[in-house]
Design a protein around this motif. Structure first.
Motif, short mmCIF file in Angstrom:
data_model
loop_
_atom_site.label_atom_id
_atom_site.label_comp_id
_atom_site.label_asym_id
_atom_site.label_seq_id
_atom_site.Cartn_x
_atom_site.Cartn_y
_atom_site.Cartn_z
N SER B 583 0.84 -1.20 0.00
CA SER B 583 0.00 0.00 0.00
C SER B 583 0.87 1.24 0.00
N TYR B 584 0.40 2.22 -0.58
CA TYR B 584 1.06 3.52 -0.61
C TYR B 584 0.07 4.55 -0.11
N THR B 585 0.52 5.32 0.86
CA THR B 585 -0.37 6.32 1.42
C THR B 585 0.30 7.68 1.32
N ARG B 586 -0.41 8.62 0.89
CA ARG B 586 0.08 10.00 0.88
C ARG B 586 -0.92 10.85 1.62
N LEU B 587 -0.41 11.51 2.62
CA LEU B 587 -1.31 12.31 3.46
C LEU B 587 -0.78 13.74 3.49
N GLY B 588 -1.62 14.63 3.27
CA GLY B 588 -1.23 16.05 3.38
C GLY B 588 -2.02 16.70 4.50
N PHE B 589 -1.38 17.55 5.27
CA PHE B 589 -2.13 18.19 6.36
C PHE B 589 -1.77 19.67 6.42
N ASN B 590 -2.71 20.42 6.89
CA ASN B 590 -2.53 21.88 7.12
C ASN B 590 -3.13 22.21 8.47
N ASP B 591 -2.35 22.78 9.33
CA ASP B 591 -2.85 23.19 10.65
C ASP B 591 -2.66 24.70 10.81
N TYR B 592 -3.62 25.31 11.45
CA TYR B 592 -3.55 26.78 11.69
C TYR B 592 -3.75 27.04 13.18
N PRO B 593 -2.66 26.96 13.94
CA PRO B 593 -2.83 27.24 15.38
C PRO B 593 -2.88 28.75 15.64
N VAL B 594 -3.74 29.10 16.55
CA VAL B 594 -3.83 30.50 17.02
C VAL B 594 -3.70 30.44 18.52
N LEU B 595 -2.73 31.23 19.05
CA LEU B 595 -2.43 31.17 20.49
C LEU B 595 -2.90 32.45 21.16
N PHE B 596 -3.62 32.29 22.23
CA PHE B 596 -4.04 33.44 23.03
C PHE B 596 -3.32 33.37 24.37
N ASP B 597 -2.74 34.51 24.80
CA ASP B 597 -2.03 34.55 26.09
C ASP B 597 -2.95 35.13 27.15
N GLY B 598 -3.07 34.46 28.22
CA GLY B 598 -3.93 34.94 29.29
C GLY B 598 -3.41 36.21 29.96
N LEU B 599 -2.10 36.43 29.83
CA LEU B 599 -1.58 37.64 30.47
C LEU B 599 -1.97 38.88 29.68
N TYR B 600 -2.18 38.62 28.39
CA TYR B 600 -2.53 39.77 27.54
C TYR B 600 -3.86 39.48 26.85
N PRO B 601 -4.95 39.57 27.62
CA PRO B 601 -6.24 39.20 27.05
C PRO B 601 -6.75 40.18 26.03
N THR B 602 -6.19 41.36 26.04
CA THR B 602 -6.73 42.35 25.07
C THR B 602 -6.17 42.11 23.67
N LEU B 603 -5.10 41.34 23.62
CA LEU B 603 -4.55 41.12 22.28
C LEU B 603 -5.49 40.17 21.52
N PRO B 604 -5.67 40.48 20.22
CA PRO B 604 -6.52 39.55 19.45
C PRO B 604 -5.94 38.14 19.43
N PHE B 605 -4.69 38.03 19.39
CA PHE B 605 -4.05 36.73 19.52
C PHE B 605 -2.61 36.96 19.90
N ARG B 608 0.26 33.21 16.04
CA ARG B 608 -0.50 32.49 15.01
C ARG B 608 0.51 31.78 14.12
N ALA B 609 0.14 30.62 13.72
CA ALA B 609 1.10 29.89 12.87
C ALA B 609 0.34 29.14 11.79
N GLU B 610 1.06 28.66 10.90
CA GLU B 610 0.49 27.82 9.82
C GLU B 610 1.44 26.65 9.64
N VAL B 611 0.91 25.49 9.87
CA VAL B 611 1.75 24.29 9.77
C VAL B 611 1.19 23.41 8.66
N SER B 612 2.02 23.00 7.75
CA SER B 612 1.55 22.07 6.72
C SER B 612 2.62 21.04 6.45
#
Lengths: 207, 726
Positions: B583-605, B608-612
């Motif tokens: 068998s041959y498997t090819r898997l592609g993935f894309n992840d979009y993490p967004v991090l919020f810091d509790g110390l700076y709640p007013t920041l929109p984020f 942010r990253a993009e992982v593929s």
């Protein structure tokens, strides 16, 4: 009336004896040369029934080589994922709602191709035997066709050597020959009648 | 010449006048028996004990069917009819040298097909055992394409339900793979066939089956056929032509006493008649129920041919218009039950004796009323299969029962107490199917015996093969077996030769024989040199032996025992060959993490990253099913390999065994004593040609090769390919 009938009976009996006397073996058998031979009829019948040995051989070979052909399966997948991570700081307990809040949206796209071979079938595949069981049909077809063919031929010879004396019997025998011809036609897709017709028109029966 | 012809005409007319005279009306008043001339004394020179008596095989030009009953015409000793188990009726007009056939077909067989192009007939067989519907009305076998195979050790039951009460009447169990299905609210249950089951319709030898290969993609096949291309599978409609009709057992053939062109065929599906000497048959009586359809005997009143008596499984039927219409007799004793034999007293047809399943009854008034003259409480002894009156004293009666032979000194006026057993204890417990008395020598009697025992495998009795023709020349005191048949098979019937009544025509289940008496001085017509030539041809391998031909067929088809052992061995070794999965498997993935810091709640984020990424996987897996090394069902003696191979071998063996010996006999006969009659000679030549073609077909031309000196014997003969000449 009885006298006439008696004379007629004698004359017809003499006619039959004379009819037999004028024939020889060769001339009798040569009379049917325009009809297809038994081998041609057999061949037509087994082709009509799709059980010709060539076909059986092909099926058998295919069964033997089946193992070389893999089973192919393909798969395509697409998934959307959402992951949420909320981290709380143990150091600053109660002061912050959370230390970190992470949200991850993702999508996964994949395809998979799998090819499988069941190689033990290269060694021996029992389906080959199942194919061989077609021999039963092949034999049945050939035997039936051959038997009907020669029943018909014997009846034809009877009609020549011992022609029936009365009209009813003569018609019955002709009907019987037609019936047997019809049976052969049914088993050969009409080959018998077609072939005889062509031969009468001047062509040879086609194999 | 004219004078001679005139004399012949006069003779013919005289004979015809006698033959065509109207039968006299039935006599009235008490029976009187005219005194007979003293019979010739019986000596050891009668029957089979006479010197120079031999058996002539007359089984030529007959297809491989099972003869059942034989009747020789009293009008013409060259004419005889034979009925078979498969519905054939053969007729000879040359004393048995050649035969013409006709067939009595009853009705199409129940046939069902499934969407997978498999055909099924009324009986279905599985890998376990043959199963037949044991009870009538079990419902039809309806195919139902069920995925997967049945795992039950015993198939589903088929139940017969009383339609009025809904209660179960009986149950029969089917093989694995047969399931029940209720159809559209009907409370009756039907058996269905699981196409995925292990059971398969087998080779053509089992003539109850239709055969088909799994025809996958039927719609695609239809498209392919439209283009005129061949498709896998059979010509199903034409298979039905050969196999889709059901014949019937022709248990007896009776020729009209006055008109030789009228012949009755007693079958298990009614009475057939021919008015043209066997060319065409029509069914003239089919009974009102299944038992009534079983025609056991038919007899024509010798003094009034319009009266025809019919013995059935449902009593006696009488016709007064020559056999066109029948009325059931309501007389006590013959109104129900099996009427096995009907015997008209030849001198006074008011006296009629019938052998039934419950004894012997006699009528003195032409069938209006009946008296019991033989009965016993022992069940086998009261099943009477044959009745005959001694033609010399016209009073002694003999009967054949399932418990031996009995006689009475006066069957016309005697009663229950007058019967005595014949032959001592010799025939006790033996089924006697027929008894016949020689019209030429007093005390010369034949009897046909059979032996059945209860089966432990299935209900009812099975034949054991102990079927013989017995003969006595001293009125029944001593008996000898004069014919016991050949190898496989059993005695079926016999009849007396009308020209030489000491001689018999015998029907065995695989062939027919005639007893002949050598004429004085009759011997071989060959010169010593010719005899030597024939013997040389026989001994010098000009004709292969039967076993060689059978083995050639096995090798040609590829099912000889060596090959079978090879298949079984290979099947076992299959366990060592792995299954390979790649068998041959090819898997592609894309992840979009967004991090919020509790110390700076007013920041929109906070981040942010993009992982593929991609994942490529190549996998190969080998798997072995080692359990087959321990046990593999396919390779066992009852497994698929053996079963299918044995089925085909049996089929080939039967057919070659049937036709090749006939071929050899014919060829030797044509070498040694070819028939003088042109017609018979030509027909025999055609028959030789027919048999050679058939045997060559089955063996791949083995006979042709053998003649040319090619004697292939190796076990490695490739299938369907020419052997290499040695």
């Amino acid at each position: 009336m009885k006298l006439v009938l008696g004379v007629l009976t004698i004359l017809l009996g003499l006619n039959s004896a004379w009819a037999e006397g004028k024939w020889t073996e060769e001339s009798l058998l040569a009379r049917f040369k325009h009809e297809p031979s038994v081998q041609q009829v057999q061949d037509k019948a087994i082709r009509y029934y799709q059980v010709h040995p060539d076909r059986i051989r092909d099926l058998r070979r295919n069964a033997q080589l089946k193992a070389l052909i893999p089973t192919v399966s393909g798969e395509f997948s697409n998934s959307l994922t959402t992951a949420l991570r909320k981290m709380h700081d143990g150091f600053y307990v109660g002061t912050l709602e959370f230390k970190e809040d992470e949200r991850i949206n993702g999508d996964r796209t994949g395809f998979r191709l799998q090819v499988s071979w069941v190689l033990d079938r290269l060694l021996f595949n029992a389906e080959v035997l199942d194919v061989q069981s077609l021999i039963g049909i092949l034999d049945g077809v050939v035997r039936e066709v051959t038997t009907v063919y020669y029943i018909r031929r014997r009846l034809q010879i009877d009609m020549l050597l011992r022609p029936p004396v009365d009209l009813a019997t003569r018609i019955s025998q002709r009907i019987r020959i037609e019936e047997l011809t019809g049976l052969l036609d049914a088993m050969t897709g009409g080959y018998m009648t077609k072939s005889i017709g062509e031969a009468k028109k001047g062509g040879k029966p086609k194999g | 010449m004219l004078r001679v012809n005139s004399l012949l005409v006069v003779i013919i007319i005289s004979v015809a006048s006698v033959a065509w005279s109207q039968p006299s009306s039935q006599p009235t008043g008490p029976l009187t028996i005219a005194p007979s001339p003293p019979p010739p004394p019986s000596t050891t020179k009668t029957g089979s004990f006479a010197p120079g008596v031999y058996l002539e095989d007359i089984t030529y030009t007959i297809r491989g069917a099972y003869p059942r009953a034989l009747t020789v015409s009293k009008h013409n000793p060259q004419v005889a009819y034979v009925g078979s188990w498969e519905g054939y009726v053969w007729k000879t007009t040359d004393g048995g040298k050649t035969w013409d056939e006709s067939r009595l077909i009853i009705e199409p067989r129940p046939f069902h097909g499934d969407s997978w192009q498999r055909l099924y007939f009324g009986t279905h067989r599985s890998s376990r055992s043959a199963w037949r519907p044991r009870h009538k009305g079990m419902g039809s076998i309806v195919p139902w394409p069920i995925a997967g195979s049945s795992k039950s050790s015993r198939g589903a039951s088929a139940q017969r339900i009383d339609s009025s009460t809904g209660t179960r009447i009986s149950t029969a169990y089917g093989p694995p793979g047969v399931r029940q299905r209720r159809r559209n609210g009907d409370h009756r249950h039907y058996n269905t066939i699981d196409p995925g089951a292990a059971s398969r319709a087998g080779a053509g030898g089992n003539s109850n089956f239709g055969i088909g290969l799994p025809g996958g993609a039927p719609r695609l096949q239809m498209v392919v056929r439209k283009f005129g291309k061949p498709t896998s599978g059979l010509n199903i409609k034409q298979t039905l032509l050969l196999r889709g009709v059901r014949p019937t057992e022709v248990r007896l053939v009776v020729i009209h006493p006055n008109n030789p062109k009228i012949v009755f065929a007693c079958t298990m599906f009614g009475l057939y008649m021919t008015y043209d000497g066997g060319l065409n048959w029509i069914r003239t009586f089919q009974g009102i129920n299944p038992r009534g359809r079983q025609i056991l005997h038919v007899a024509v009143d010798p003094q009034n041919e319009q009266r025809v008596f019919l013995g059935t499984g449902n009593g006696l039927y009488i016709s007064t218009d020559g056999g066109n219409n029948y009325i059931k007799s309501t007389s006590q004793g013959v109104g129900e039950g099996y009427i096995n034999w009907i015997y008209f007293n030849p001198t006074d047809s008011r006296y009629i004796i019938v052998g039934t399943g419950f004894g012997v009854l006699r009528s003195k008034d032409g069938g209006d009323s009946w008296d019991w003259i033989y009965f016993t409480t022992f069940p086998p002894a009261r099943i009477v299969r044959g009745v005959v009156i001694d033609p010399f004293d016209k009073k002694t009666g003999y009967i054949a029962t399932h418990d031996g032979l009995f006689y009475t000194p006066n069957i016309l006026t005697g009663s229950l107490e007058s019967w005595k057993r014949m032959g001592g204890l010799r025939f006790t417990g033996m089924e006697m199917s027929k008894i016949e008395v020689c019209p030429k020598h007093k005390g010369h009697i034949w009897a046909l015996s059979n032996m059945s025992i209860a089966s432990v495998k299935r209900r009812g009795l099975i034949q054991t093969g102990g079927a013989f023709i017995w003969e006595t020349i001293d009125g029944g005191d001593s008996w000898k077996v004069i014919y016991a048949g050949n190898t496989q098979g059993s005695m079926q019937w016999f009849d007396i030769d009308p020209v030489d009544p000491d001689m018999l025509w015998i029907t065995w289940s695989r062939s027919m024989m005639r007893m002949r008496r050598k004429k004085p001085g009759q011997g071989s017509t060959l010169t010593p040199a010719q005899e030597a030539k024939v013997l040389k041809a026989y001994n010098e391998d000009k004709f292969p032996t039967l076993s060689e031909v059978i083995f050639a067929a096995f090798r040609y088809i590829g099912i000889e025992p060596d090959m079978q052992l090879k298949y079984r061995r290979l099947s076992t070794l299959k366990a060592l060959i792995p299954r390979v999965d790649i068998s041959y498997t090819r898997l592609g993935f894309n992840d979009y993490p967004v991090l919020f810091d509790g110390l700076y709640p007013t920041l929109p984020f906070f981040g942010r990253a993009e992982v593929s990424g991609n994942l490529d996987e190549f996998r190969m897996m080998l798997s072995w099913d080692l359990s087959s090394l321990a046990f593999n069902l396919k390779t066992t003696m009852f497994g698929r390999v053996d079963r299918v191979s044995e089925e085909i071998r049996h089929y080939l063996r039967f057919n070659i065994h049937r036709f090749y010996p006939e071929l050899k006999r014919l060829r030797f006969m044509m070498m040694m004593e070819p028939p003088e009659d042109l017609r018979i000679r030509v027909i025999y030549k055609l028959r030789i040609e027919e048999l050679e073609h058939y045997v060559n077909f089955l063996t791949g031309g083995y006979l042709e090769r053998y003649k040319k000196g090619d004697r292939p014997r190796g076990v490695d003969t490739p299938w369907f390919e020419p052997w290499a000449s040695k």
